[in-house]
Design an enzyme around this catalytic site. Structure first.
Site, PDB file in Angstrom:
ATOM      1  N   GLU A 225      -6.255  -7.249   0.266  1.00  9.98           N
ATOM      2  CA  GLU A 225      -5.261  -6.729   0.677  1.00  9.98           C
ATOM      3  C   GLU A 225      -4.773  -6.553  -0.543  1.00  9.98           C
ATOM      4  OE1 GLU A 225      -4.752  -5.246   2.755  1.00  9.98           O
ATOM      5  OE2 GLU A 225      -6.348  -6.410   4.570  1.00  9.98           O
ATOM      6  N   CYS A 259       3.567  -3.874  -1.341  1.00  8.56           N
ATOM      7  CA  CYS A 259       1.941  -2.905  -1.952  1.00  8.56           C
ATOM      8  C   CYS A 259       2.039  -1.611  -1.367  1.00  8.56           C
ATOM      9  CB  CYS A 259       0.643  -3.757  -1.399  1.00  8.56           C
ATOM     10  SG  CYS A 259       0.960  -3.766   0.204  1.00  8.56           S
TER      11      CYS A 259
END
Length: 484
Positions: A225, A259
Site C-alpha cells: 500500500e 497517502c
C-alpha cells in the site's frame, strides 16, 4: 571459534525464532474456528477502546502536535470499524464456495467443485508513521478473519506509539498469536527478509522496492500500500465552494500526511481564481489560527518539515505563485513544533519538485486546463496514482474520466472517502501498490484459496474412451470439443 553475530543477524535470529514458533503453533492448532477468530477481533477492539487516551497521548508526542480528536477519528474509530465489520461477516466468509464443474455433466452425476479458504499462516505487517495505529489494526481485521497469526514492525518515526503498540499487544495476545518488534531501519530490513506466508507493507514506493526485493528471496507474496500523486479534476460546472471546502479538508487532515491526500488540482482556467479564493475561505473556517491550534497537525519529523518547505522554496525560485493560507497572520518560523501553513502553488511547471514527488504535507499545487482531454492526458502522462478525485455534475464526463484513467480507487465529489467503505477493496496499481484489502477483499487477500474437486464414485472415463487404447469414442469426443 564462531564469528560474533552482527546486529542485523541478531535481530533476524530473534524474529526468526518467533516466526518459527508462530508457524509451529499454526500447524499444532490447525485452522482456527470462527469463535477463535472473533475472539482475536474482539481482543483487538478492546485494546483500542481501553487505550484510547494513551494512544492519543503517544501520537501527539510523536507528531509534536496532533489533536486527540483527530487521532480518535482516524486511528481509534477508524480501526474499530474494520474490526467490527470483519467480526460481523467472518462466519459467512469462511464457508466453502461452490463452483460449477467442467464439463457440467459431471456435476449432474454428483461430482463437486469447491473453493476452500485456508489461513496462510503467519502474516508480517510493516506499518507506517502517518496513521500508526490504524495502519496496524486495519490490516489485522482481514488477517485475523482469515485465521492468521501476525508479526508487526511499526515505524521508528513514531517511537512512543510503537512502544505503546508493543505493550498493548503483549497484554492481550500470546507471542505465538501476535508479536511486535520495534526499532530502526536495521530491524525493518531484517523483518522484511523473513519467510512469512504473506507480507503487508504500507509506506513509500522507494522503500517498497527494497521490501519486495527482500520478500522475493523467500517468494513471500506481498500486499503493498503505497502512494503517489493523487489528482483532483474539477469539472466545469462543479460547485467550486463545496469542492474547495472538501479538498482543503482532505489536504489539511493530518497536515496532508496521508497517502490518499489530494496531491494536485486540475481546474478549468476560468475557475482557477475562484478556487483559490474558496480554498482560502475554507481554511479560515477550519483553522482561524495555526501556531497554537491543537486541531492543526505538525509535520512528524524535521526531515519531513525541511522536505516540504524545500518544495515550496523550489517552486517559488522557479517562478510559481505561492499562496500561503495563514488566517491569523502568525509567524510560523517561531514555533515549538513543525507546522507549515496550508500553501497553494499556482500553475506549477513539471520541472518543480512539488510536481515530481509525493508531497505528504499541507502543500497543494493547482494547475489550470482548457479542455477535459488536456486534464486527462496530464494524469495519464504520469505514474498511475493511488486515488483520483473528480468533482462535477456532468455524468458523461465523469464516466469518460473514470474510463480513461487508471488509479487504485476513486472518490467522486469528495476526497479520501472511498477508503472508509468496508465493502470496497483498498489498494494501489503500479507504483501506487499491489494487492488490496478491507472487508471481504481483506479476508480473500490473506487466505489461500484452495481448489477442491471431488470426482464421481463411478469411473466413467472408460465409457467415454478417454483412456488408452484410443479409438473412435475419443475421436468423437474430441471432435465435439475442438470447435467454436
Amino acid at each position: 571459534m564462531n564469528a560474533p553475530m552482527n546486529s542485523l543477524d541478531a535481530h533476524k535470529a530473534t524474529m526468526n525464532d518467533v516466526l518459527n514458533r508462530q508457524k509451529a503453533a499454526h500447524l499444532r492448532d490447525g485452522p482456527p474456528s470462527v469463535e477463535k477468530r472473533i475472539d482475536w477481533l474482539n481482543r483487538s477492539i478492546d485494546l483500542l477502546i481501553g487505550h484510547q487516551a494513551e494512544i492519543a497521548k503517544a501520537v501527539n508526542a510523536d507528531f509534536g502536535s496532533r489533536s486527540p480528536e483527530a487521532t480518535a477519528l482516524t486511528d481509534v474509530a477508524g480501526s474499530i470499524g474494520p474490526l467490527k465489520f470483519a467480526r460481523e461477516h467472518v462466519a459467512k466468509w469462511m464457508r466453502p464456495q461452490k463452483r460449477k464443474t467442467t464439463p457440467a455433466i459431471l456435476g449432474l452425476f454428483g461430482a463437486k467443485a469447491t473453493v476452500q479458504y485456508q489461513p496462510k499462516g503467519v502474516v508480517g505487517v510493516i506499518s507506517p508513521w502517518n496513521f500508526p495505529v490504524n495502519l496496524t489494526f486495519a490490516p489485522l481485521a482481514g488477517i485475523f478473519a482469515a485465521g492468521n497469526r501476525a508479526m508487526i514492525k511499526p515505524s521508528e518515526y513514531t517511537p512512543a506509539t510503537s512502544d505503546l503498540l508493543k505493550t498493548m499487544f503483549a497484554k492481550a495476545f500470546d507471542e505465538e498469536e501476535v508479536a511486535v518488534f520495534v526499532g530502526g531501519p536495521e530491524v525493518g530490513q531484517a523483518f522484511s527478509g523473513l519467510a512469512f506466508d504473506h507480507l503487508v507493507f504500507t509506506g513509500a514506493t522507494s522503500v517498497a522496492r527494497h521490501v519486495m526485493r527482500a520478500a522475493a528471496e523467500n517468494l513471500v507474496p506481498v500486499t503493498l500500500e503505497l502512494g503517489g500523486k493523487s489528482p483532483v479534476i474539477l469539472s466545469r460546472g462543479a460547485d467550486i465552494a463545496t469542492a474547495a471546502a472538501r479538498i482543503m479538508n482532505g489536504k489539511t487532515l493530518n497536515a496532508g500526511q496521508i497517502c490518499l491526500a489530494p496531491d494536485y488540482v486540475l481546474a478549468p482556467q476560468e475557475d482557477l481564481e475562484t478556487f483559490v479564493a474558496e480554498a482560502k475561505a475554507s481554511v479560515g473556517r477550519y483553522f482561524p489560527t495555526l501556531k497554537d491550534n491543537p486541531d492543526y497537525t505538525a509535520l512528524v519529523a524535521q526531515r519531513h518539515y525541511d522536505r516540504v518547505k524545500g518544495y515550496v522554496e523550489d517552486a517559488r525560485a522557479k517562478g510559481a505563485r505561492v499562496v500561503e493560507i495563514n488566517p491569523g497572520g502568525e509567524d510560523l518560523s517561531q514555533q515549538e513544533h513543525r507546522k507549515i501553513a496550508p500553501t497553494l502553488i499556482i500553475d506549477p511547471t513539471d520541472d518543480m519538485k512539488v510536481m515530481q514527488e509525493e508531497i505528504f504535507g499541507p502543500v497543494l499545487p493547482v494547475k489550470s486546463y482548457r479542455t477535459i482531454d488536456e486534464a486527462v492526458d496530464y494524469v495519464n502522462a504520469h505514474d498511475r496514482p493511488l486515488a483520483l478525485y473528480w468533482f462535477g455534475t456532468d455524468e458523461a464526463e465523469k464516466d469518460r474520466v473514470l474510463a480513461r484513467t487508471t488509479s487504485g480507487g476513486v472518490t467522486v465529489n469528495d476526497v479520501i472517502f472511498h477508503v472508509a467503505q468496508e465493502e470496497l477493496p483498498f489498494g494501489g496499481v503500479g507504483p501506487a501498490g499491489m494487492g488490496a484489502y478491507h472487508g471481504h477483499d481483506g479476508f480473500l487477500e490473506f487466505s489461500h484459496k484452495k481448489a477442491v474437486f471431488q470426482q464421481l464414485k463411478k469411473d466413467i472415463a472408460p465409457m467415454l474412451g478417454l483412456r488408452p487404447p484410443y479409438g473412435e469414442a475419443i475421436r468423437k469426443y474430441l471432435a465435439g470439443q475442438i470447435k467454436r
